[in-house]
Design an enzyme around this catalytic site. Structure first.
Site, PDB file in Angstrom:
ATOM      1  N   ASP A   1       0.844  -1.199   0.000  1.00  0.00           N
ATOM      2  CA  ASP A   1       0.000   0.000   0.000  1.00  0.00           C
ATOM      3  C   ASP A   1       0.881   1.251   0.000  1.00  0.00           C
ATOM      4  O   ASP A   1       2.044   1.238  -0.425  1.00  0.00           O
ATOM      5  CB  ASP A   1      -0.957  -0.077   1.207  1.00  0.00           C
ATOM      6  N   ASP A   2       0.347   2.337   0.497  1.00  0.00           N
ATOM      7  CA  ASP A   2       0.954   3.673   0.494  1.00  0.00           C
ATOM      8  C   ASP A   2       2.367   3.666   1.111  1.00  0.00           C
ATOM      9  O   ASP A   2       2.682   2.824   1.950  1.00  0.00           O
ATOM     10  CB  ASP A   2       0.028   4.571   1.332  1.00  0.00           C
TER      11      ASP A   2
ATOM     12  N   ARG B   1      -6.779  16.061   3.501  1.00  0.00           N
ATOM     13  CA  ARG B   1      -5.679  15.130   3.810  1.00  0.00           C
ATOM     14  C   ARG B   1      -4.352  15.676   3.271  1.00  0.00           C
ATOM     15  O   ARG B   1      -3.570  14.958   2.668  1.00  0.00           O
ATOM     16  CB  ARG B   1      -5.964  13.746   3.230  1.00  0.00           C
TER      17      ARG B   1
ATOM     18  N   ASP C   1      -6.376   4.783  -5.519  1.00  0.00           N
ATOM     19  CA  ASP C   1      -7.021   5.451  -4.382  1.00  0.00           C
ATOM     20  C   ASP C   1      -7.334   6.907  -4.721  1.00  0.00           C
ATOM     21  O   ASP C   1      -6.752   7.488  -5.655  1.00  0.00           O
ATOM     22  CB  ASP C   1      -6.040   5.378  -3.199  1.00  0.00           C
TER      23      ASP C   1
ATOM     24  N   ASP D   1     -12.712   1.887   5.008  1.00  0.00           N
ATOM     25  CA  ASP D   1     -11.519   1.881   5.861  1.00  0.00           C
ATOM     26  C   ASP D   1     -11.840   1.328   7.240  1.00  0.00           C
ATOM     27  O   ASP D   1     -10.936   1.078   8.037  1.00  0.00           O
ATOM     28  CB  ASP D   1     -10.970   3.307   6.012  1.00  0.00           C
TER      29      ASP D   1
HETATM   30  C1  DGJ Z   1      -7.070   5.180   2.098  1.00  0.00           C
HETATM   31  C2  DGJ Z   1      -7.390   3.742   1.814  1.00  0.00           C
HETATM   32  O1  DGJ Z   1      -8.749   3.493   2.007  1.00  0.00           O
HETATM   33  C3  DGJ Z   1      -6.523   2.857   2.714  1.00  0.00           C
HETATM   34  O2  DGJ Z   1      -6.837   1.508   2.511  1.00  0.00           O
HETATM   35  C4  DGJ Z   1      -5.085   3.128   2.407  1.00  0.00           C
HETATM   36  O3  DGJ Z   1      -4.787   2.750   1.104  1.00  0.00           O
HETATM   37  C5  DGJ Z   1      -4.772   4.602   2.632  1.00  0.00           C
HETATM   38  N1  DGJ Z   1      -5.670   5.428   1.863  1.00  0.00           N
HETATM   39  C6  DGJ Z   1      -3.360   4.903   2.224  1.00  0.00           C
HETATM   40  O4  DGJ Z   1      -3.074   6.238   2.303  1.00  0.00           O
END
Ligand code: DGJ
Length: 706
Positions: free
Chosen positions: A338-339, A415, A450, A520
């Site tokens: 992920d990120d 954000r 995303d 999330d």
């Molecule tokens: C929001 C997503 O819903 C999460 O699963 C994750 O990927 C974060 N962003 C990462 O910044």
């Protein structure tokens, strides 16, 4: 699909429903019927405009299929325009039509200007689903500004009561089912946020207030659009219901130059006389076969691992390799980082826009990690957020005018990020180029796309003021275009759509991605409601659920078994910090992943029955029946126990009453001792469970043996 020239009716038949429209004596396209199947053409009366009464006009009361705002019309229109000479009156009349297979196009034209609208219908007889959209064409010699461009109007006859079911919520609490009676006036659900939104979802169902999961008439629909959308439910003075949906008309202004056209999003709808359960089952089957990308239609979704909850921004080659090694032990098939892997991305303040691999975290690039993952027998996926930029990034420093903004006005951050104006062709090409390079230089199987903020100050200063509102439409078109081009160029790479969870969930995005990150909020009990709402509108195959660590968001802790069972009702994923797991946890998780693989085709491609809802009581029960009817998976969850209060039996549905099913319960929580039971017993008597304490759950797999 038939046209009966006398009395000028178009009849769109599905297996068990009919949709009929006609051309009335005023030459308007008028709605006649939407409901159960009509078998005999001779029964049908010609379309006749409604009768006026004091302060109500014929035009306003007549259920027109695509009313312009003009003449004496007061209800919600489908199209509102301003012609270049200042005229704001639009009266659409039948011009011509064409039938091609299961598609009908009826061309309407304004009474004096050369403004045409093609009202397009496609019927999918097997599912009873109708798709509608409109194509608006300016054939005048001057520009026309569209101020509202809807996809369709749907009409239901006069009735004492109509109830709306819809999906609403917030970040961390998307797609919760809401129900309310529709009184006089208008109920609007919408997004003005630039994407589909967490707060409302473009799906609806209408019944008379008494329909249930398996009985009663239900009309339902969903818009295929990932930008500003709107649905208005208007109870008219004569108690009929008009549903109008399409582009949100708030801040809408789409200027059509001479010769230009605009197509509205597709509005899908359906009807059933067998309740909400049948409505969602037929919609799921339709999505699996007609909406979701066909190249992955028959492939089950892999069990994935995602690093976000375990490592957040703190990813590096070493810790990701370690997680991947552990994930492979469980039977995970796709490892997703992920990120945090790119630019100066140590937190959410920087990095977005600078899509180079972070040299400190990955000194040798991503390939050593990808190779490691592949050697473990898994596919590799990567997170990206291509539409966004952090102000400290190199990209923003070099191109400050690339973001959505009004000159001289604040650029509000969400954000800590701004939105790249993807409506612009040059910005779109830059984003495509970045992703093309990334995908072209690595062996990926998957990307998670995303989008972590909504729009503000929606300016496009490079265009004249009168053109700028196009941003709402062109932005989404270009997101779609980039995804489509990437898919064509990299057919092996699957895509997950995400917008801080389920903020971009609709049939528009679902026609070009394999799956959606549901929320999330991965707290298992909260998830039951989020997932239940999801299941009303969308197929569980697209619903990605992760098992994660506890205590979670609500500071609630549930057992690993409970968390797995909740996640197994859709497309299973794991997001735990596996380095903190005991051998016991690994053993249990491996068993659950194996079980999931056994029932995966049934969950992902089968028929879903909501037997007991988390909205209504202690018990939640969800059942899946495989396409061929040979396997059944029954999930049962208990919220909390009350002393001496027995749980009600769970009565199954959708079985063959005469068939015999062999039961394979997960553990000793099924009270009934028989190992083989008939469909009739399971449906009429049901199964009893011994679920104790708080947040207990179980699974029974039933195989048809005769
Ligand atoms: C929001 C997503 O819903 C999460 O699963 C994750 O990927 C974060 N962003 C990462 O910044």
């Amino acid at each position: 699909m038939r046209f009966v020239s006398e009395p000028k009716l178009f009849i769109l038949d599905a297996e068990d429903s009919s949709y009929v429209v006609g051309i009335n004596e005023l030459n308007h396209l008028q709605h006649v019927h939407w409901g159960g199947r009509l078998l005999r053409t001779q029964d049908l009366q010609p379309a006749r405009a409604s009768t006026a009464f004091a302060f109500e006009t014929r035009e306003s009361l007549t259920p027109e299929e695509y009313p312009g705002w003009g003449g004496m019309r007061f209800a919600e229109p489908c199209l509102k325009v301003t012609f270049d000479d200042g005229v704001r009156d639009l009266v659409l009349r039948y011009d011509s039509h064409q039938i091609l297979g299961d598609t009908l196009m009826v061309r309407l034209r304004d009474l004096s200007y050369e403004l045409f609208v093609d009202v397009v219908y496609t019927i999918y007889p097997r599912y009873g689903i109708l798709a509608r959209h409109a194509v608006i064409q300016n054939r005048t010699s001057r520009p026309v500004t569209l101020e509202s461009a809807q996809s369709a109007a749907w009409h239901l006859p006069a009735a004492p009561s109509y109830r709306l079911s819809h999906l609403a919520g917030r970040w961390g609490g998307e797609t919760r089912l809401e129900r309310e009676l529709l009184g006089p006036g208008k109920k609007v659900i919408e997004s003005r946020r630039g994407n589909t939104s967490h707060q409302a979802n473009p799906w609806f169902a209408i019944d008379d207030g008494a329909a249930g999961e398996e009985q009663g008439r239900v009309w339902f629909g969903a818009l295929a659009w990932s930008g500003n959308w709107r649905m208005a439910f208007e109870r008219l003075p004569d108690t009929r219901l008009r549903i109008v949906g399409g582009f949100n008309d708030f801040d809408f202004g789409y200027r059509l130059a001479p010769g230009e056209t605009l197509s509205t999003p597709v509005f899908y709808s359906g009807f059933t006389s067998r309740g909400f359960g049948d409505a969602s089952r037929r919609f799921h089957q339709f999505q699996l076969r007609e909406i979701f990308p066909s190249r992955s239609a028959s492939r089950p979704r892999p069990v994935l691992y995602n690093s976000w909850e375990a490592t957040q921004f703190d990813v590096n080659e070493e810790n990701q390799k370690r997680l991947a090694t552990q994930a492979a032990r469980l039977g995970v098939e796709l490892f997703v980082m992920d990120d945090g892997w790119f630019g100066r991305r140590d937190n959410n303040r920087d990095g977005l826009g600078d899509w180079f691999v972070n040299p400190t975290k990955f000194p040798n690039g991503l390939n050593p990690l990808i190779e490691h993952v592949r050697k473990l027998g898994m596919g590799f996926g990567l997170w990206v957020e291509p539409e966004m930029v952090n102000p400290p990034s190199d990209l923003y420093r070099d191109n400050p005018d690339w973001v959505v903004h009004f000159p001289g006005r604040p650029r509000s951050e969400g954000r800590r990020q701004l939105i790249l104006n993807m409506a612009r062709a040059d910005v779109r090409e830059h984003i495509f180029g970045v992703l093309d390079k990334l995908l072209g230089s690595h062996d990926f199987d998957f990307i998670k796309w995303d989008m972590n903020r909504h729009f503000s100050e929606p300016g496009w200063p490079q265009l004249p003021a009168a053109e700028q509102k196009k941003i709402w439409v062109e932005y989404v078109h270009n997101v779609y275009q980039v995804i489509d081009r990437l898919r064509a160029k990299y057919p092996k790479v699957d895509i997950e759509a995400c917008s801080g969870g389920g903020g971009r969930l609709d049939l528009g995005i679902l026609s070009r991605v394999e799956q959606v990150w549901t929320s999330d909020n991965t707290e298992a009990f909260d998830r039951l409601s989020i997932q239940e709402g999801f299941s009303f509108a969308y197929a569980p195959k697209a619903m990605v659920n992760w098992v994660t660590d506890v205590p979670n968001l609500n500071n609630r802790s549930t057992s690993l078994t409970y968390r797995f069972l909740v996640a197994m009702t859709g497309s299973l994923g794991i997001g735990n910090d596996l380095n903190r797991w005991s051998e016991e946890d690994f053993k249990l998780a491996t068993r659950m992943v194996t079980l999931y693989k056994r029932i995966r085709p049934t969950v992902q491609h089968g028929l879903l029955y909501r037997l007991a809802s988390p909205r209504e009581g202690e018990l939640t029960a969800i059942q899946y029946v495989s396409e061929d009817g040979r396997q059944v998976a029954l999930f049962v969850f208990r919220r909390s126990q009350q002393f001496q209060l027995e749980l009600p039996a769970v009565r199954l549905r959708g079985l063959d009453p005469k068939a015999i099913y062999r039961l394979d319960p997960l553990d000793g929580k099924t009270i009934d001792n028989q190992r083989e039971l008939s469909g009739s017993y399971l449906e009429q008597r049901g199964l009893h469970f011994r679920l104790t304490g708080d947040f207990d759950a179980t699974l029974v797999i039933l195989d048809r043996v005769s």
